[in-house]
Design a protein around this motif. Structure first.
Motif, PDB file in Angstrom:
ATOM      1  N   THR A  13       3.720 -14.803   1.233  1.00 57.40           N
ATOM      2  CA  THR A  13       4.335 -13.650   1.900  1.00 57.40           C
ATOM      3  C   THR A  13       4.122 -13.741   3.408  1.00 57.40           C
ATOM      4  OG1 THR A  13       4.011 -12.222  -0.018  1.00 57.40           O
ATOM      5  CG2 THR A  13       4.303 -11.131   2.103  1.00 57.40           C
ATOM      6  N   LEU A  14       2.891 -13.993   3.797  1.00 55.64           N
ATOM      7  CA  LEU A  14       2.574 -14.076   5.226  1.00 55.64           C
ATOM      8  C   LEU A  14       3.206 -15.306   5.863  1.00 55.64           C
ATOM      9  CD1 LEU A  14      -1.137 -12.900   5.072  1.00 55.64           C
ATOM     10  CD2 LEU A  14       0.893 -11.562   5.658  1.00 55.64           C
ATOM     11  N   CYS A  15       3.254 -16.418   5.140  1.00 61.07           N
ATOM     12  CA  CYS A  15       3.925 -17.619   5.662  1.00 61.07           C
ATOM     13  C   CYS A  15       5.411 -17.352   5.878  1.00 61.07           C
ATOM     14  CB  CYS A  15       3.750 -18.790   4.696  1.00 61.07           C
ATOM     15  SG  CYS A  15       2.089 -19.465   4.629  1.00 61.07           S
ATOM     16  N   THR A  27       0.433  -6.727   1.823  1.00 61.51           N
ATOM     17  CA  THR A  27      -0.550  -7.756   1.465  1.00 61.51           C
ATOM     18  C   THR A  27      -1.969  -7.249   1.674  1.00 61.51           C
ATOM     19  OG1 THR A  27       1.034  -9.497   1.994  1.00 61.51           O
ATOM     20  CG2 THR A  27      -1.290 -10.127   1.924  1.00 61.51           C
ATOM     21  N   LEU A  28      -2.221  -6.577   2.784  1.00 62.92           N
ATOM     22  CA  LEU A  28      -3.550  -5.998   3.023  1.00 62.92           C
ATOM     23  C   LEU A  28      -3.886  -4.958   1.955  1.00 62.92           C
ATOM     24  CD1 LEU A  28      -3.652  -5.535   6.909  1.00 62.92           C
ATOM     25  CD2 LEU A  28      -4.978  -7.157   5.527  1.00 62.92           C
ATOM     26  N   GLY A  29      -2.896  -4.180   1.568  1.00 59.52           N
ATOM     27  CA  GLY A  29      -3.105  -3.178   0.523  1.00 59.52           C
ATOM     28  C   GLY A  29      -3.512  -3.808  -0.796  1.00 59.52           C
ATOM     29  N   ASN A  30      -2.830  -4.894  -1.153  1.00 56.87           N
ATOM     30  CA  ASN A  30      -3.190  -5.581  -2.394  1.00 56.87           C
ATOM     31  C   ASN A  30      -4.576  -6.211  -2.303  1.00 56.87           C
ATOM     32  OD1 ASN A  30      -1.041  -4.967  -4.033  1.00 56.87           O
ATOM     33  ND2 ASN A  30       0.134  -6.767  -3.464  1.00 56.87           N
ATOM     34  N   LEU A  31      -4.913  -6.779  -1.159  1.00 61.53           N
ATOM     35  CA  LEU A  31      -6.249  -7.355  -0.978  1.00 61.53           C
ATOM     36  C   LEU A  31      -7.334  -6.288  -1.057  1.00 61.53           C
ATOM     37  CD1 LEU A  31      -5.616  -9.993   1.834  1.00 61.53           C
ATOM     38  CD2 LEU A  31      -6.269 -10.438  -0.548  1.00 61.53           C
ATOM     39  N   ALA A  32      -7.085  -5.127  -0.446  1.00 61.46           N
ATOM     40  CA  ALA A  32      -8.071  -4.039  -0.491  1.00 61.46           C
ATOM     41  C   ALA A  32      -8.233  -3.517  -1.922  1.00 61.46           C
ATOM     42  CB  ALA A  32      -7.653  -2.902   0.444  1.00 61.46           C
ATOM     43  N   ALA A  33      -7.127  -3.350  -2.625  1.00 59.98           N
ATOM     44  CA  ALA A  33      -7.199  -2.876  -4.008  1.00 59.98           C
ATOM     45  C   ALA A  33      -7.919  -3.899  -4.891  1.00 59.98           C
ATOM     46  CB  ALA A  33      -5.796  -2.601  -4.549  1.00 59.98           C
ATOM     47  N   LEU A  34      -7.634  -5.163  -4.675  1.00 60.20           N
ATOM     48  CA  LEU A  34      -8.287  -6.217  -5.444  1.00 60.20           C
ATOM     49  C   LEU A  34      -9.780  -6.283  -5.139  1.00 60.20           C
ATOM     50  CD1 LEU A  34      -7.883  -8.619  -7.373  1.00 60.20           C
ATOM     51  CD2 LEU A  34      -7.476 -10.027  -5.357  1.00 60.20           C
ATOM     52  N   SER A  35     -10.124  -6.171  -3.884  1.00 60.13           N
ATOM     53  CA  SER A  35     -11.540  -6.259  -3.506  1.00 60.13           C
ATOM     54  C   SER A  35     -12.321  -5.000  -3.884  1.00 60.13           C
ATOM     55  CB  SER A  35     -11.689  -6.557  -2.019  1.00 60.13           C
ATOM     56  OG  SER A  35     -11.186  -5.503  -1.249  1.00 60.13           O
ATOM     57  N   SER A  36     -11.629  -3.911  -4.155  1.00 61.84           N
ATOM     58  CA  SER A  36     -12.331  -2.681  -4.525  1.00 61.84           C
ATOM     59  C   SER A  36     -13.170  -2.862  -5.779  1.00 61.84           C
ATOM     60  CB  SER A  36     -11.341  -1.525  -4.711  1.00 61.84           C
ATOM     61  OG  SER A  36     -10.530  -1.737  -5.846  1.00 61.84           O
ATOM     62  N   THR A  37     -12.696  -3.679  -6.694  1.00 62.71           N
ATOM     63  CA  THR A  37     -13.453  -3.885  -7.923  1.00 62.71           C
ATOM     64  C   THR A  37     -14.731  -4.686  -7.695  1.00 62.71           C
ATOM     65  OG1 THR A  37     -12.054  -5.778  -8.465  1.00 62.71           O
ATOM     66  CG2 THR A  37     -11.476  -3.655  -9.464  1.00 62.71           C
ATOM     67  N   CYS A  91       6.621 -10.348  -1.955  1.00 62.16           N
ATOM     68  CA  CYS A  91       5.950  -9.057  -2.161  1.00 62.16           C
ATOM     69  C   CYS A  91       6.214  -8.524  -3.566  1.00 62.16           C
ATOM     70  CB  CYS A  91       6.393  -8.038  -1.118  1.00 62.16           C
ATOM     71  SG  CYS A  91       5.635  -8.269   0.494  1.00 62.16           S
ATOM     72  N   ILE A  92       7.432  -8.691  -4.024  1.00 63.14           N
ATOM     73  CA  ILE A  92       7.767  -8.270  -5.391  1.00 63.14           C
ATOM     74  C   ILE A  92       6.959  -9.094  -6.394  1.00 63.14           C
ATOM     75  CG2 ILE A  92       9.619  -8.229  -7.134  1.00 63.14           C
ATOM     76  CD1 ILE A  92      11.548  -7.596  -4.721  1.00 63.14           C
ATOM     77  N   LEU A  93       6.869 -10.391  -6.146  1.00 64.97           N
ATOM     78  CA  LEU A  93       6.067 -11.249  -7.022  1.00 64.97           C
ATOM     79  C   LEU A  93       4.588 -10.884  -6.954  1.00 64.97           C
ATOM     80  CD1 LEU A  93       7.827 -14.700  -6.460  1.00 64.97           C
ATOM     81  CD2 LEU A  93       7.965 -13.211  -8.478  1.00 64.97           C
ATOM     82  N   GLN A  94       4.112 -10.484  -5.759  1.00 64.76           N
ATOM     83  CA  GLN A  94       2.736  -9.987  -5.624  1.00 64.76           C
ATOM     84  C   GLN A  94       2.525  -8.803  -6.556  1.00 64.76           C
ATOM     85  OE1 GLN A  94       0.871  -8.846  -1.878  1.00 64.76           O
ATOM     86  NE2 GLN A  94       2.271 -10.229  -0.803  1.00 64.76           N
ATOM     87  N   LYS A 127      12.731 -13.167   6.213  1.00 62.53           N
ATOM     88  CA  LYS A 127      12.396 -11.805   5.796  1.00 62.53           C
ATOM     89  C   LYS A 127      12.700 -11.563   4.317  1.00 62.53           C
ATOM     90  CE  LYS A 127      13.166 -10.022  10.410  1.00 62.53           C
ATOM     91  NZ  LYS A 127      13.991  -9.164  11.257  1.00 62.53           N
ATOM     92  N   GLY A 128      13.833 -12.042   3.863  1.00 60.29           N
ATOM     93  CA  GLY A 128      14.206 -11.860   2.459  1.00 60.29           C
ATOM     94  C   GLY A 128      13.220 -12.538   1.523  1.00 60.29           C
ATOM     95  N   LEU A 129      12.769 -13.714   1.915  1.00 61.65           N
ATOM     96  CA  LEU A 129      11.793 -14.444   1.113  1.00 61.65           C
ATOM     97  C   LEU A 129      10.457 -13.696   1.077  1.00 61.65           C
ATOM     98  CD1 LEU A 129      11.520 -17.049  -0.513  1.00 61.65           C
ATOM     99  CD2 LEU A 129      10.779 -18.199   1.586  1.00 61.65           C
ATOM    100  N   ALA A 130      10.101 -13.085   2.209  1.00 62.01           N
ATOM    101  CA  ALA A 130       8.859 -12.297   2.255  1.00 62.01           C
ATOM    102  C   ALA A 130       8.927 -11.124   1.280  1.00 62.01           C
ATOM    103  CB  ALA A 130       8.599 -11.794   3.673  1.00 62.01           C
ATOM    104  N   ILE A 131      10.073 -10.475   1.202  1.00 64.08           N
ATOM    105  CA  ILE A 131      10.235  -9.351   0.277  1.00 64.08           C
ATOM    106  C   ILE A 131      10.162  -9.836  -1.176  1.00 64.08           C
ATOM    107  CG2 ILE A 131      11.875  -7.601  -0.543  1.00 64.08           C
ATOM    108  CD1 ILE A 131      12.631  -7.199   2.426  1.00 64.08           C
TER     109      ILE A 131
END
Length: 161
Positions: A113-115, A71-81, A130-133, A123-127
């Motif tokens: 994901t974090l919820c 999730t942090l990775g996606n936020l960082a990539a998104l905020s990079s723009t 993440c796939i949906l992310q 855990k399975g729901l979090a994964i």
């Protein structure tokens, strides 16, 4: 003059309602090379976080670490723009009609994901989130490439028929 812009420093007072805060949130207040450097730093750190999260998935209790780092990775990539176009323009473009659904799904999946991993303990729901992310982020990203969504839809349609 500010470096990289044509505005004269101190030419207007910064107060509420005068638009002075827009200057801070405008990408053009940074030089082009600075914006590109921070874009690369943010984007690379986003990729690194996502890879690290994936590697941590296989450790005991690694699902929590995976969900957080991914999730942090996606936020960082998104905020990079934001460094390329500025935060306000980025937000406006994120919520344009062509990206609205992908943006909402992506942001919702980031939160869910974090919820799932911290509050619900699923855990399975979090994964799955993440796939949906990943899917939402991919769909969001290709919306910036002209005709890319149409091409992807044609490929999937031809594969299914």
């Amino acid at each position: 003059y500010d470096r990289g812009t044509r505005r004269q420093r101190g030419s207007r007072a910064h107060g509420a309602g005068d638009g002075g805060s827009d200057e801070v949130l405008d990408a053009s207040t940074l030089s082009y090379s600075t914006r590109v450097k921070w874009f690369v730093i943010c984007f690379a750190s986003g990729i690194l976080c996502s890879i690290l999260g994936t590697a941590l998935l296989f450790l005991p209790n690694g699902t929590k670490l995976f969900a957080v780092f991914y999730t942090l990775g996606n936020l960082a990539a998104l905020s990079s723009t934001c460094f390329l176009m500025g935060p306000l323009k980025q937000l406006k473009r994120m919520f344009e009609p062509t990206r609205l659904i992908a943006t909402c799904v992506m942001l919702l999946c980031l939160i869910l994901t974090l919820c799932a991993v911290f509050w619900w303990g699923k855990k399975g729901l979090a994964i799955i989130f993440c796939i949906l992310q990943f899917l939402a982020m991919t769909w969001y990203s290709i919306s910036y490439i002209p005709f890319a969504r149409d091409a992807v839809m044609k490929v999937f349609t031809s594969c299914l028929s």
